[in-house]
Enzyme design. Sequence first.
Site, PDB file in Angstrom:
ATOM      1  N   SER A 160     -10.451  -6.693   9.431  1.00  0.00           N
ATOM      2  CA  SER A 160     -11.558  -6.100   8.918  1.00  0.00           C
ATOM      3  C   SER A 160     -12.456  -7.025   8.179  1.00  0.00           C
ATOM      4  O   SER A 160     -12.056  -7.652   7.235  1.00  0.00           O
ATOM      5  CB  SER A 160     -11.422  -4.640   8.066  1.00  0.00           C
ATOM      6  OG  SER A 160     -12.136  -4.029   8.034  1.00  0.00           O
ATOM      7  N   ARG A 185       0.860  -7.138  12.523  1.00  0.00           N
ATOM      8  CA  ARG A 185       0.136  -6.345  13.520  1.00  0.00           C
ATOM      9  C   ARG A 185      -0.130  -7.715  14.713  1.00  0.00           C
ATOM     10  O   ARG A 185       0.114  -7.360  15.903  1.00  0.00           O
ATOM     11  CB  ARG A 185      -1.134  -5.719  13.236  1.00  0.00           C
ATOM     12  CG  ARG A 185      -1.025  -4.512  12.404  1.00  0.00           C
ATOM     13  CD  ARG A 185      -2.153  -3.824  12.209  1.00  0.00           C
ATOM     14  NE  ARG A 185      -1.843  -2.676  11.454  1.00  0.00           N
ATOM     15  CZ  ARG A 185      -2.784  -1.876  11.152  1.00  0.00           C
ATOM     16  NH1 ARG A 185      -4.357  -1.756  11.625  1.00  0.00           N
ATOM     17  NH2 ARG A 185      -2.438  -0.575  10.588  1.00  0.00           N
ATOM     18  N   ARG A 222       2.011   0.310  10.206  1.00  0.00           N
ATOM     19  CA  ARG A 222       1.750   0.919   8.871  1.00  0.00           C
ATOM     20  C   ARG A 222       2.679   0.858   7.961  1.00  0.00           C
ATOM     21  O   ARG A 222       3.732   1.739   7.933  1.00  0.00           O
ATOM     22  CB  ARG A 222       1.449   2.180   9.122  1.00  0.00           C
ATOM     23  CG  ARG A 222       0.448   2.856   7.824  1.00  0.00           C
ATOM     24  CD  ARG A 222      -0.149   4.201   8.234  1.00  0.00           C
ATOM     25  NE  ARG A 222      -1.257   4.279   9.234  1.00  0.00           N
ATOM     26  CZ  ARG A 222      -2.406   4.024   8.827  1.00  0.00           C
ATOM     27  NH1 ARG A 222      -2.858   3.660   7.907  1.00  0.00           N
ATOM     28  NH2 ARG A 222      -3.271   3.874   9.987  1.00  0.00           N
ATOM     29  N   GLU A 232      -6.748  -1.986  15.097  1.00  0.00           N
ATOM     30  CA  GLU A 232      -7.210  -2.698  14.167  1.00  0.00           C
ATOM     31  C   GLU A 232      -6.279  -3.770  13.939  1.00  0.00           C
ATOM     32  O   GLU A 232      -5.143  -3.672  13.399  1.00  0.00           O
ATOM     33  CB  GLU A 232      -7.620  -1.802  12.960  1.00  0.00           C
ATOM     34  CG  GLU A 232      -8.415  -2.760  12.004  1.00  0.00           C
ATOM     35  CD  GLU A 232      -8.634  -1.947  10.530  1.00  0.00           C
ATOM     36  OE1 GLU A 232      -8.574  -0.913  10.762  1.00  0.00           O
ATOM     37  OE2 GLU A 232      -8.748  -2.626   9.438  1.00  0.00           O
ATOM     38  N   ARG A 285       0.750  -1.128  -0.079  1.00  0.00           N
ATOM     39  CA  ARG A 285      -0.071   0.101  -0.009  1.00  0.00           C
ATOM     40  C   ARG A 285       0.723   1.193   0.127  1.00  0.00           C
ATOM     41  O   ARG A 285       2.018   1.351   0.936  1.00  0.00           O
ATOM     42  CB  ARG A 285      -0.894  -0.059   1.191  1.00  0.00           C
ATOM     43  CG  ARG A 285      -1.718  -1.187   1.214  1.00  0.00           C
ATOM     44  CD  ARG A 285      -2.859  -1.097   2.296  1.00  0.00           C
ATOM     45  NE  ARG A 285      -3.599  -2.511   2.203  1.00  0.00           N
ATOM     46  CZ  ARG A 285      -4.719  -2.885   2.927  1.00  0.00           C
ATOM     47  NH1 ARG A 285      -4.930  -2.122   4.060  1.00  0.00           N
ATOM     48  NH2 ARG A 285      -5.080  -3.824   2.885  1.00  0.00           N
TER      49      ARG A 285
END
Length: 425
Positions: free
Chosen positions: A351, A390, A276, A348, A261
């Site tokens: 999702s 994560r 991130r 998070e 990303r």
Amino acid sequence: MLDINFVRENIEAVIEKTRLRGLEIDLNGFAQLDAERKQLIGDIESLRHKRNVTSEEIARMKKAKSDATELVNDMRLVSARIKELDEKIKHCELTLREMLLFVPNIPNSSVPKGRSSDDNVEIRRVGKPPEFAFAPRPHWEIGTDLQILDFERGAKIAGSRFTLYWKMGARMERALINFMLDIHTHRHGYQEVLPPFITNSTSLVGTGNLPKFGEDLFKIEKTDYYLIPTAEVPVTNIYRDEILNAADLPIKLVAYTPCFRSEAGSWGKDTRGLIRQHQFNKVELVKFASPADSYIELESLTKDAEEILALLGLHYRVVTLCTGDMGFSSAKTHDIEVWLPGQNTFREISSCSNFEDFQARRANIKYRPSANAKLEFVHTLNGSALAVGRTLVAILENYQQEDGSVIVPDALRPHMDNIERITKS
RNA sequence: GGAGGGAUGGCCGAGCGGUCUAAGGCGGUGGUCUUGAAAACCACUGUACGCUAGUCGUACCGCGGGUUCAAAUCCUGCUCCCUCCGCCA
């Protein structure tokens, strides 16, 4: 993409529902363009009918050796007109489709209304946060001290938001991938797939990443190739332009892939640590379900993802995203947030979304509900289970010891040569 | 990278530029027969859009252009697949 027939009859409702997401869409001219298209189609079809009928007549005349010059000349004009109308129609349809591709999905009626993540609704909290007799540290300190995470060299090799894993760090990341895949295939009944890590633009339009969110993606120059931002893209597109057997639904797939990303627009956010990254690993669950079952499947998919955290002994909560916090393509989303003691917060880690027929319409994935019934779009769902980087972060922070070592969770040990603890070596 | 071959309905497979835009087979659905099933036989069996809603019309034979009064059929560009050669993990 929404059904054009639905939009035509519910323009105001569509604008209203989109507003619940905090977005304003421009559907000015939609109705007019749509009506124009309909008119043009009527015109072109009657001309084509005329051409078809007359062509047969010409064929008959030629066979009978009579002169068809007049008809041929007439048809020359008709054909020219058809071509003209065809171009107009194509332009209309392109514009209409372009408009529709930028309209987000309509939130399911069960989704809480709200403006931001503050309005998300916690639906359950599982486990307990660990207690420490010392001040728990963030994972970037733990990992750096243990010499298993190397942020400086990651940045040297590639740039910021890239990390080099060493030794037991690399080992644990790989163990987590295998652990997650094993649980989902053996215990939850998912079929494992290993898709391409690059897709073309058509696949990205299918899932809703394009045309609107190109800035979030890494594109390979001078090609139509993009690095995948999630396995959702290649895995959902496995069945693009296909018709599935009703008896095969739900189809449950699990894939490990790296994800890429650009993180455009998040400069300065989460700059420290693994949270991130431009590249991270993820194990993704994807389901193709019949519309009647898709919300049951969303709940079970979420539970499947949660079980990984439970098995690893990590404290977490599940929140239902409010209308203002959901992704573009989703009709309903549950986020799973893991407790990170080093940062004293939930983050998070998964999702899980039901896209209903939004992606299926874009990607043209259908099924026949019963013999002789009309084809219908399937519902697509997916969820991370889990974001691997994560998860490693959560293990480092939750299982850290005062001496700087980290206990390996029981469930993971079989995948790590039964090592019990990571120490500096 | 070089040379050649191919892409047709859920699947296989035929298709001289004009008797329908699709033969035939398989599969599927319904029926006959049967205690039941199989076999056999009969019928039906693509998708989307449009309206005058019909034994209706239009489009779709990998995708896009072109030629023609008319294209699955001819020309052209692209994509993908196969075979052979070269290179290569």
